[in-house]
Design a protein around this motif. Sequence first.
Motif, short mmCIF file in Angstrom:
data_model
loop_
_atom_site.label_atom_id
_atom_site.label_comp_id
_atom_site.label_asym_id
_atom_site.label_seq_id
_atom_site.Cartn_x
_atom_site.Cartn_y
_atom_site.Cartn_z
N SER A 22 -1.88 -9.45 0.25
CA SER A 22 -2.12 -8.87 -0.91
C SER A 22 -2.87 -9.18 -1.66
O SER A 22 -3.34 -8.83 -3.05
CB SER A 22 -0.71 -8.52 -1.71
OG SER A 22 -0.06 -9.93 -1.60
N THR A 62 -11.41 -2.19 3.66
CA THR A 62 -11.39 -1.14 2.73
C THR A 62 -10.10 -0.68 4.13
O THR A 62 -9.81 -0.64 5.04
CB THR A 62 -12.38 -0.41 2.93
OG1 THR A 62 -13.03 0.07 4.23
CG2 THR A 62 -13.80 -0.78 2.45
N LEU A 88 -6.14 -10.38 -1.72
CA LEU A 88 -7.87 -9.55 -2.04
C LEU A 88 -7.46 -8.11 -1.26
O LEU A 88 -7.11 -7.45 -0.41
CB LEU A 88 -9.02 -10.04 -1.17
CG LEU A 88 -9.09 -11.87 -1.86
CD1 LEU A 88 -9.84 -12.81 -0.30
CD2 LEU A 88 -9.71 -11.62 -2.64
N SER A 89 -8.71 -7.20 -2.05
CA SER A 89 -9.38 -6.37 -2.08
C SER A 89 -10.74 -5.70 -2.13
O SER A 89 -11.03 -6.37 -2.37
CB SER A 89 -8.21 -4.37 -2.64
OG SER A 89 -8.63 -4.62 -3.87
N ASN A 128 -10.61 -15.99 -10.67
CA ASN A 128 -8.80 -15.78 -11.66
C ASN A 128 -7.43 -17.03 -11.10
O ASN A 128 -6.61 -16.58 -10.57
CB ASN A 128 -7.89 -14.74 -10.06
CG ASN A 128 -8.74 -13.01 -10.62
OD1 ASN A 128 -8.67 -12.47 -10.88
ND2 ASN A 128 -9.71 -12.90 -9.85
N TYR A 178 -15.42 -6.82 -3.75
CA TYR A 178 -14.13 -7.74 -3.43
C TYR A 178 -13.32 -8.15 -4.91
O TYR A 178 -14.04 -7.96 -5.85
CB TYR A 178 -13.76 -8.84 -2.93
CG TYR A 178 -14.62 -8.53 -1.09
CD1 TYR A 178 -13.66 -8.14 -0.30
CD2 TYR A 178 -15.66 -9.26 -1.03
CE1 TYR A 178 -14.14 -8.06 0.84
CE2 TYR A 178 -16.04 -8.60 0.20
CZ TYR A 178 -15.98 -8.35 1.66
OH TYR A 178 -15.67 -7.96 2.70
N ASP A 179 -12.06 -7.44 -5.06
CA ASP A 179 -11.19 -7.95 -6.24
C ASP A 179 -9.71 -8.39 -6.01
O ASP A 179 -9.38 -8.35 -4.20
CB ASP A 179 -10.44 -6.28 -6.40
CG ASP A 179 -10.04 -6.66 -7.73
OD1 ASP A 179 -10.37 -7.47 -8.61
OD2 ASP A 179 -9.90 -5.72 -9.02
N VAL A 180 -9.46 -9.59 -6.46
CA VAL A 180 -7.71 -10.04 -6.41
C VAL A 180 -7.18 -8.73 -7.21
O VAL A 180 -6.61 -8.69 -7.64
CB VAL A 180 -7.92 -11.62 -7.26
CG1 VAL A 180 -6.86 -12.09 -7.01
CG2 VAL A 180 -9.26 -12.96 -7.07
N THR A 181 -5.89 -8.77 -6.17
CA THR A 181 -4.95 -7.98 -6.87
C THR A 181 -3.87 -8.47 -7.07
O THR A 181 -3.39 -8.10 -7.82
CB THR A 181 -4.86 -7.07 -5.49
OG1 THR A 181 -4.31 -7.89 -4.25
CG2 THR A 181 -5.89 -6.28 -4.76
N ALA A 182 -3.57 -9.95 -7.05
CA ALA A 182 -2.05 -11.22 -7.09
C ALA A 182 -2.88 -11.80 -7.36
O ALA A 182 -2.41 -12.91 -7.53
CB ALA A 182 -1.58 -10.55 -6.31
N ILE A 224 -12.48 -3.15 -2.49
CA ILE A 224 -13.11 -1.68 -3.62
C ILE A 224 -13.60 -0.63 -2.71
O ILE A 224 -13.41 0.68 -2.64
CB ILE A 224 -13.63 -1.98 -4.42
CG1 ILE A 224 -12.91 -3.00 -4.97
CG2 ILE A 224 -13.27 -1.05 -5.61
CD1 ILE A 224 -13.00 -3.61 -6.67
#
Length: 243
Positions: A156, A126, A158-159, A219, A183-187, A161
Amino acid sequence: MYKREEFLERLLCVFFPNRCIFCGKVLPPMILECSNCQNTVNRIKEPVCMLCGCEKKDCSCKNKRYFYRGIASPLYYEDKVRRAFKIFKFQDNTVAARLLGEMMAQTAKKLYSEIKFDMITYVPMTQKKLRQRGYNQSELLAKEVAKHLDLKVEGSLLSKIYENDIQHDLNSYLRSGNIIGVYDVTAPELIKGKTILLCDDIKTTGETLNECAKMLIINGAAEVWCLVGALTRRKKAGTSVSD
């Protein structure tokens, strides 16, 4: 003629002696591991179980399946290795990433020799935790690995949250639920059909890596393989491996 980076490190060693990352012994400039630790540190030897990353004689994964295809590591997270990672993560010894990353890369060259990776990424932190620590140790390791494997690091992808409970503070039954949705995929446009090497510093149960791999696969990534600096092996009587 020294390269600028090497010259600066040699200059710093005049005032701050270089030390073995595993035992702390004073060493010449540019050397990060003493000869004794080269022979005594708990390295993972082939044959290896690709599902848990341990030597097959230590495997206890019971063929459990993950979203990642396999995992590899050069070291067991024990004794001197445990010391090295704690100093690396919590005492700003970021130079340790150079040796640890090289060791990870050599392991990948042996165990993943037939896999063509499109990119490297790493387990994110984070923004709050990143500001507190000043660096993401998994990112530093991924960048060192990338140098040796001649691959691009995509930071860039994974992020993280929100901050969840610390995994190693929980028992094995709670770790999986603790990490869901973190976690989330940002790209996603970067990973469609790609084979990705996912790096982290330490693997205990593998739930963090599995959640990151799950998000990458959902994704559109074709395959995710994991590479970590060290991992825990099956718990032995009277010992603890749950750091």
